[in-house]
Motif scaffolding. Sequence first.
Motif, PDB file in Angstrom:
ATOM      1  N   ASP A  44       0.847  -1.192   0.000  1.00 14.97           N
ATOM      2  CA  ASP A  44       0.000   0.000   0.000  1.00 14.97           C
ATOM      3  C   ASP A  44       0.888   1.250   0.000  1.00 14.97           C
ATOM      4  OD1 ASP A  44      -2.207   1.622   0.187  1.00 14.97           O
ATOM      5  OD2 ASP A  44      -2.716   1.106   2.253  1.00 14.97           O
ATOM      6  N   ILE A  73      -6.391 -10.860  -6.831  1.00 15.33           N
ATOM      7  CA  ILE A  73      -7.247  -9.691  -7.024  1.00 15.33           C
ATOM      8  C   ILE A  73      -7.345  -8.823  -5.774  1.00 15.33           C
ATOM      9  CG2 ILE A  73      -9.434 -10.850  -6.416  1.00 15.33           C
ATOM     10  CD1 ILE A  73      -8.887  -8.367  -9.323  1.00 15.33           C
ATOM     11  N   ALA A  74      -7.083  -9.410  -4.594  1.00 14.32           N
ATOM     12  CA  ALA A  74      -7.245  -8.665  -3.344  1.00 14.32           C
ATOM     13  C   ALA A  74      -6.454  -7.363  -3.344  1.00 14.32           C
ATOM     14  CB  ALA A  74      -6.800  -9.532  -2.170  1.00 14.32           C
ATOM     15  N   CYS A  75      -5.234  -7.389  -3.902  1.00 16.76           N
ATOM     16  CA  CYS A  75      -4.341  -6.252  -3.731  1.00 16.76           C
ATOM     17  C   CYS A  75      -4.740  -5.040  -4.575  1.00 16.76           C
ATOM     18  CB  CYS A  75      -2.910  -6.662  -4.050  1.00 16.76           C
ATOM     19  SG  CYS A  75      -2.418  -8.148  -3.148  1.00 16.76           S
ATOM     20  N   GLU A  76      -5.262  -5.275  -5.785  1.00 14.86           N
ATOM     21  CA  GLU A  76      -5.620  -4.143  -6.641  1.00 14.86           C
ATOM     22  C   GLU A  76      -7.129  -4.007  -6.782  1.00 14.86           C
ATOM     23  OE1 GLU A  76      -3.956  -1.732  -7.680  1.00 14.86           O
ATOM     24  OE2 GLU A  76      -4.490  -1.080  -9.701  1.00 14.86           O
ATOM     25  N   GLY A  77      -7.858  -5.121  -6.676  1.00 11.71           N
ATOM     26  CA  GLY A  77      -9.291  -5.132  -6.977  1.00 11.71           C
ATOM     27  C   GLY A  77     -10.108  -4.154  -6.169  1.00 11.71           C
ATOM     28  N   SER A  78      -9.716  -3.959  -4.903  1.00  7.93           N
ATOM     29  CA  SER A  78     -10.544  -3.082  -4.092  1.00  7.93           C
ATOM     30  C   SER A  78      -9.901  -1.723  -3.848  1.00  7.93           C
ATOM     31  CB  SER A  78     -10.837  -3.757  -2.747  1.00  7.93           C
ATOM     32  OG  SER A  78      -9.644  -4.263  -2.207  1.00  7.93           O
ATOM     33  N   SER A  79      -8.761  -1.480  -4.457  1.00 12.33           N
ATOM     34  CA  SER A  79      -8.066  -0.241  -4.098  1.00 12.33           C
ATOM     35  C   SER A  79      -7.674   0.632  -5.287  1.00 12.33           C
ATOM     36  CB  SER A  79      -6.801  -0.577  -3.305  1.00 12.33           C
ATOM     37  OG  SER A  79      -5.839  -1.167  -4.148  1.00 12.33           O
ATOM     38  N   TRP A  80      -8.002   0.216  -6.503  1.00 12.48           N
ATOM     39  CA  TRP A  80      -7.514   1.022  -7.639  1.00 12.48           C
ATOM     40  C   TRP A  80      -8.341   2.299  -7.797  1.00 12.48           C
ATOM     41  CZ3 TRP A  80     -10.210   1.542 -12.492  1.00 12.48           C
ATOM     42  CH2 TRP A  80     -11.379   0.792 -12.597  1.00 12.48           C
ATOM     43  N   ASP A  81      -7.673   3.303  -8.325  1.00  9.97           N
ATOM     44  CA  ASP A  81      -8.308   4.603  -8.567  1.00  9.97           C
ATOM     45  C   ASP A  81      -9.058   5.106  -7.342  1.00  9.97           C
ATOM     46  OD1 ASP A  81      -9.051   6.884  -9.923  1.00  9.97           O
ATOM     47  OD2 ASP A  81     -10.797   5.994 -10.861  1.00  9.97           O
ATOM     48  N   ASN A  82      -8.477   4.974  -6.169  1.00  6.24           N
ATOM     49  CA  ASN A  82      -9.209   5.435  -4.987  1.00  6.24           C
ATOM     50  C   ASN A  82      -8.487   6.543  -4.240  1.00  6.24           C
ATOM     51  OD1 ASN A  82      -7.245   4.195  -3.497  1.00  6.24           O
ATOM     52  ND2 ASN A  82      -8.617   2.957  -2.246  1.00  6.24           N
ATOM     53  N   ARG A 136      -4.508   6.194 -13.358  1.00  4.45           N
ATOM     54  CA  ARG A 136      -5.807   5.834 -12.763  1.00  4.45           C
ATOM     55  C   ARG A 136      -6.340   4.516 -13.318  1.00  4.45           C
ATOM     56  NH1 ARG A 136     -10.082  10.388 -13.202  1.00  4.45           N
ATOM     57  NH2 ARG A 136     -11.269   8.775 -12.113  1.00  4.45           N
ATOM     58  N   THR A 137      -5.613   3.892 -14.234  1.00  2.09           N
ATOM     59  CA  THR A 137      -6.036   2.596 -14.759  1.00  2.09           C
ATOM     60  C   THR A 137      -5.479   1.493 -13.860  1.00  2.09           C
ATOM     61  OG1 THR A 137      -6.025   3.485 -16.996  1.00  2.09           O
ATOM     62  CG2 THR A 137      -5.958   1.103 -16.782  1.00  2.09           C
ATOM     63  N   GLY A 138      -6.342   0.566 -13.474  1.00  2.00           N
ATOM     64  CA  GLY A 138      -5.893  -0.513 -12.587  1.00  2.00           C
ATOM     65  C   GLY A 138      -5.390  -1.704 -13.388  1.00  2.00           C
ATOM     66  N   PHE A 139      -4.107  -2.000 -13.272  1.00  2.00           N
ATOM     67  CA  PHE A 139      -3.540  -3.172 -13.952  1.00  2.00           C
ATOM     68  C   PHE A 139      -3.154  -4.217 -12.901  1.00  2.00           C
ATOM     69  CE2 PHE A 139      -2.283   0.384 -16.794  1.00  2.00           C
ATOM     70  CZ  PHE A 139      -2.824  -0.053 -17.992  1.00  2.00           C
TER      71      PHE A 139
END
Lengths: 457, 488
Positions: B48, B68-77, B89-92
Amino acid sequence: MAKIVTQTKSCTVNPLRMSQPLGAALAFMGLRNAMPLLHGSQGCTSFGLVLFVRHFRESIPMQTTAMSEVATVLGGFENVEQAIVNIVGRTKPDVIGICTTGVTEIKGDDLDGFIKVVRGNHPELANVALVPVSTPDFKGAFEDGFAATVAKIVDVLVEGPAPGAARDPAKLNVLAGSHLTPGDIDELRDIIEAFGLVPTFLPDISGSLDGHLPDDFTPTTHGGVSVAEVAAMGRAGHTLALGEQMRKAAAALEAKAGVPFTLLQRLTGLAASDELVATLAKISGRPVPQKYRRQRSQLVDAMLDGHFYFGGKQIAIGAEPDMLLNIGGWLADMGCSVAAAVTTTNSPALAQVPSDEVLIGDLEDLETRAEDCDLLVTHSHGRQASERLGVPLFRVGIPMFDRLGAAHQVAVGYRGTRDLIFAIGNLFIANIKEPDVDAWRSAAVDPDQVDAPATAH
Amino acid sequence: MSRLADKIQDVFNEPGCATNQVKSEKQRKKGCSKPLQPGGAAGGCAFDGAKIALQPIVDVAHLVHGPIACEGSSWDNRGVKSSGSKLYRTGFTTDMSENDVVFGGEKRLFRSIREIIAKYDPPAVFVYQTCVPAMMGDDIVAVCKVAAEKFGKPCIPIIAPGFVGPKNLGNKLAGEAMLDYVIGTQEPEVTTPYDINIIGEYNVAGELWQVKPPLDELGIRILSCLSGDARYHEVAQSHRARAAMMVCSTAMINVARKMEERYGIPYFEGSFYGISDTSESLRQIARLLIARGADPELMDRVEALIAREEAKAWAAIKAYTPRLEGKKVLLITGGVKSWSVVLALQEAGLTIVGTSVKKSTKEDKERLKEMSPDVHLIDDLRPREMYKMLKEAQADIMLSGGRSQFVALKARMPWMDINQERSYAYCGYVGIVEMVRQIDKALSNPIWDQVRSAPPWEEVTWEARADAANAADAAQSAAAAMPAARVA
């Protein structure tokens, strides 16, 4: 029958999906005085916490076993034990829900075994319920984690009926899937109570995450269904399972306590609401109250008024399976065509989505497929695609961090469907392109532009 | 993994850190953060922290290698802003599946880099290591090396998996990656004696842009910011700056110090929060630039600008004094980040009645006592006590991070966000005035009386109950005193 396709690219771009432990945590938050505990690195909890805080605009109870690199390699028993002891010491919960994550699953930490040892070491924790659930984040999705957790709660907490004990036919269990908001649950409670039934919702996030002012600040959930109420679910007369994801929990409840169940895959739309109301009439043996006859009539009227704007519209939806079937099915009922359907995980619900194809993919896939659509339906992360494509976005699901009232968006029953027609219909109206002489000249080429009554102004 | 362990030891051993200098060898090895307590921890992980520190580089593709846990809930936030590319701002993410866990994720990572370059053509791909692949032994350094050679694009491994430590450690490890792979790899087209780096500023809510106009006016160029609104090439060229300002001291002190060692770029620790700190920072920048060959007349221009802007800002704040006089503030942050914020709040007539000192040094605490003798120094304020304090109205407003937001709001108390998710910018001379304006806006909103009013049918309010309890106590002690009085 939709064809189910899995994306084959290597890199997920703009994820739609969230991980299982977060779905599990949300399910535990529907229990009263509960503390969800993620067994993993502290980041697993911290990301989830931020997500839920921004969505619900509430304090969120969630803890971590704070696994370090060394602890991960050696195994996490001590961290789990310490976490349970510390949580009980600091927050005095009635129940701790323990969810695994990717790292602790790889290591093979056996939570059921851990808890047996913790029970042996700490007799003083006897009055705290401990519910472990396996939710590796390298498979499945949020909905799977939620569903597995509800099934596990039934397994651990529901008591089998005492021999010879009578069932209470007025008591109705309601297993509420992750596609339902606190507002949806409140609405369903009203409808069910109107039939003289006494519902027990599991989980019940309407009590804990509906945004209300508690009398005191508690670090655990302030509201939700109590451990005792869950234990008593085995004595109810019937179970309603809401969403395909709740089938496993309903079957577990039936197997354990002999409570028969009815599964309702959808709750939005005229036919779906009719099915709900008819089911309640049948279970209760009572006639449909006047109030709901009136609401049905209002919904029919809203359909008549609204259909002009829905007919022929192309919709792109990105949502978890039960949400996708519910919203997609209803939009198709209104004359829309679901041109693009992207989801997060496999489910028996997907085959019934009214679309040629359902893709298990991400928001990049949805964006590519949504280019010629009239409406994008997905969570708040659809905002970038909406901006780039110039296609309006209707937000559904979690997370919804850039709008107020996520917890109180209601889409179930006659009234919920009626209001949804107005909300989405108004989005269509706001985006009507005013006809001008050029529009008429090009009408032959692109007839869609002029077929709705122009009442936008 | 031993390479990472060495890196962490190196970071813990930071000689530029004042706290570290007074520690023994053994203490230093233990690192700067207390061990995390299972069931009692809050806060982000090292990954983080690494992402927070680097994601503001706007034209880079930030690829998270993990499930998915690491980016799935935190991208573009996060509310960091860009004046150009929106690629940050794109989540890869490689979104590792069970299959990858069994067979290793390196191939998927390599293919993911290829896809990103083919579709998005960024100037570089940053690859973030996370716990699952770290535990499996995925060698992301090797994958990045091969991918960089194959695709002719910098692929930068950021090795800070979550379980190695907290957010702060991740900030530093991200800085190490920049030092190892990015800084000094490109040359700027032109350099001037007025080129600076700003280290540890993320452009939250556009705060960098609040301090850019005065710098522009002075002819001082931000050669590179690490990392707010930065471009990859700017970071790569940052070794040619003449001086550096380190903004968030704990985050990237290792970068500032090592750039001084390697490239002779002197740095100072400063802040753009508050009027006096902003002025002092501008003077420091000028001082360092002049020492390295800039025209000394720069200082005159700096002083002129300071005089003008300070007068304007103080006047603007003064205007709020009648409205804010005597209002009590509870200031909850990780530590007292900026003294000049406290000064500005006092200038506006506000009193600090309590502040958290969890991350503050002993000197911080003493200084605070001096400035505001009645202030409560709160070490570990649990939410329940915070709630009680607010509900008993020992403060009129709470300034804190989003985490404790609802503690204040549920106690029906005004609250203002001063942490990284905030949506208003509070930097420089304009920012501090904005902060005071926001406090005033929060305090003067007419909802407070309404939300505190009891419904007409409710017979006893909590205020009434509290009053009654106090009255009962008073009556009891009065009654206890009574017989004695009678005897007399």
